[in-house]
Design a protein around this motif. Structure first.
Motif, short mmCIF file in Angstrom:
data_model
loop_
_atom_site.label_atom_id
_atom_site.label_comp_id
_atom_site.label_asym_id
_atom_site.label_seq_id
_atom_site.Cartn_x
_atom_site.Cartn_y
_atom_site.Cartn_z
N HIS B 59 45.86 53.62 40.44
CA HIS B 59 46.83 53.16 41.42
C HIS B 59 48.20 53.82 41.20
O HIS B 59 48.47 54.35 40.13
N GLN B 120 39.96 37.89 30.31
CA GLN B 120 39.11 36.74 30.65
C GLN B 120 37.67 37.02 30.24
O GLN B 120 37.27 38.17 30.11
N ASP B 121 36.89 35.94 30.09
CA ASP B 121 35.52 36.17 29.63
C ASP B 121 34.65 36.82 30.71
O ASP B 121 33.80 37.66 30.42
N PHE B 122 34.90 36.44 31.99
CA PHE B 122 34.22 37.15 33.07
C PHE B 122 35.26 37.82 33.97
O PHE B 122 36.43 37.45 33.95
N VAL B 123 34.81 38.78 34.75
CA VAL B 123 35.74 39.56 35.57
C VAL B 123 36.33 38.66 36.67
O VAL B 123 35.59 38.04 37.44
N ASP B 124 37.65 38.58 36.73
CA ASP B 124 38.32 37.84 37.78
C ASP B 124 38.17 38.59 39.10
O ASP B 124 38.49 39.77 39.18
N PRO B 125 37.68 37.89 40.15
CA PRO B 125 37.46 38.59 41.43
C PRO B 125 38.72 39.29 41.96
O PRO B 125 38.62 40.33 42.61
N PHE B 126 39.90 38.73 41.66
CA PHE B 126 41.13 39.30 42.18
C PHE B 126 41.66 40.44 41.32
O PHE B 126 42.63 41.10 41.66
N ARG B 128 39.31 42.70 39.78
CA ARG B 128 38.23 43.64 39.49
C ARG B 128 38.57 45.08 39.85
O ARG B 128 38.08 46.01 39.21
N LYS B 129 39.44 45.27 40.85
CA LYS B 129 39.85 46.64 41.21
C LYS B 129 41.25 46.96 40.68
O LYS B 129 41.75 48.05 40.91
N TYR B 130 41.91 45.97 40.06
CA TYR B 130 43.32 46.13 39.73
C TYR B 130 43.65 45.96 38.24
O TYR B 130 44.82 45.89 37.88
#
Lengths: 250, 250
Positions: B59, B120-126, B128-130
């Motif tokens: 980015h 975080q333990d799993f990828v945060d949806p917000f 994932r690209k950032y």
């Protein structure tokens, strides 16, 4: 058949809303798929129930769902298993085992949403899917004066989109706030209530912005509540800014 | 033929990097298109020059470009016109008219990048690209001790990906910081220097994370600088976390 309650986050930009539909990608559709996969695809498919049918493009930090599994799996393993199977735009934040009569939709007694609005002159590439955009000058004090008019129990018929199918349009709003973040060129609206009508928050934001520009009088919300006429509030703020933040249960 | 300098933001997730290529969507490709459109498609196409060839998925908040227009348009109108024509994942932040000899790439004397890492333990949806994602436990103090080893003028051959084509691998780093944001479960690395090699920052982040987990000794950067062997630092942090933040000119 233990019942599970889960708190779910999703980036709404890749979904045609929450509710399952044929031939399009929905949050509930993806959740149904992985829950059944985890349960080894039982003959009678498991259905995931969601608390709120968020619209196309609307996001969630705290959507709540429930579902039954045909065998006992610890809550932490369910969370891990589902997150491993789910696409990366949905994440299970928490899972717990609940009573058999828990229902994510019918038992909810309070919902909090927020609406992010970018006030930059051009659309910020990083906010285009994650905030509404409004670049006309706003008088925040006018909006602050208008917000208390939303509080309490009212007939919000003027604030319901035509798809609304509920029997009553009476709802109770317990919080209506604005947070101004000039450094980020952003405004955030926060709304809490027992439930909201179809598109209600996006229409309320639309009315508040028109009050902020001076297009409507400061206390026009009182009049809109009186007239119960949905044609008088046509500006619906973009779905991209809306977030289902938290749902509480008694 | 006035020359324009512009500061450009873009969400890199929809591009095959900055540099123009046949048959794929690139930032430079989109910019070339709209600049020529604004200049009414002159016989000799105008070429936009960028300061930094950011990679696929990387980015930018402060990429710098320059281009010439065949006629005089005020800088503010150029900004408005380009933003109206551009796709919503690129935005022109600022435009100014500069001297004919200004070159976005050759005249730059300092670049700042940051790297966002979600823990975080799993990828945060917000995110994932950032943001990059790293859920193994990190000892931040080890990373803090290692960072000063990057400062100064060194041969960073061990930190250059194989696509690197520059004549020298000597670079000067003037800032290497970490900001820990436990509330957001996020770590941000900040790097400033005169220039960086191909993938250098993502490889430096990879090495720092391996120091943070204890996989590498705290001062392994000193050894890597000595050995000048790119095969010794293979872990390259994901492109999604990298932001070109600011470029300065003398």
């Amino acid at each position: 058949m233990p019942r599970y309650k889960a708190i779910v986050s999703y980036d709404g930009s890749g979904f045609f809303g929450f509710q399952v539909q044929n031939d399009v990608r929905t949050v509930q559709g993806e959740l149904n798929k992985v829950v059944n996969q985890m349960a080894k695809n039982p003959a009678t498919p498991i259905r995931v129930i969601g608390a709120s049918r968020t619209d196309t493009g609307v996001h969630a930090l705290g959507q709540v769902i429930n579902f039954d599994l045909p065998f006992n799996i610890p809550a932490a393993s369910v969370r891990k298993g589902l997150n491993t199977l789910l696409p990366r735009d949905i994440m299970i934040r928490e899972v717990e085992i609940v009573n058999d009569d828990f229902h994510a939709r019918f038992n909810s007694h309070h919902k909090r949403y927020f609406y992010r609005l970018s006030t930059q002159d051009f659309v910020d590439p990083f906010k285009r899917k994650y905030a509404g955009h409004f670049h006309w000058p706003l008088d925040i004090q006018r909006i602050e004066k208008a917000l208390p008019d939303l509080l309490g129990e009212h007939d919000f018929a003027s604030f319901a989109a035509s798809g609304n199918q509920t029997q009553t349009t009476i709802r109770r709003i317990t919080r209506a706030d604005i947070i101004n973040k000039p450094d980020e060129q952003e405004i955030v609206f926060i709304f809490e209530g027992n439930a909201f009508l179809y598109n209600q928050i996006r229409i309320m934001v639309g009315v508040l912005l028109e009050i902020g520009t001076g297009k409507r009088p400061v206390h026009d919300i009182q009049r809109l509540i009186e007239v119960k006429d949905r044609s008088q509030a046509r500006f619906t703020a973009a779905a991209a800014g809306l977030y289902l933040d938290e749902i509480s249960y008694s």
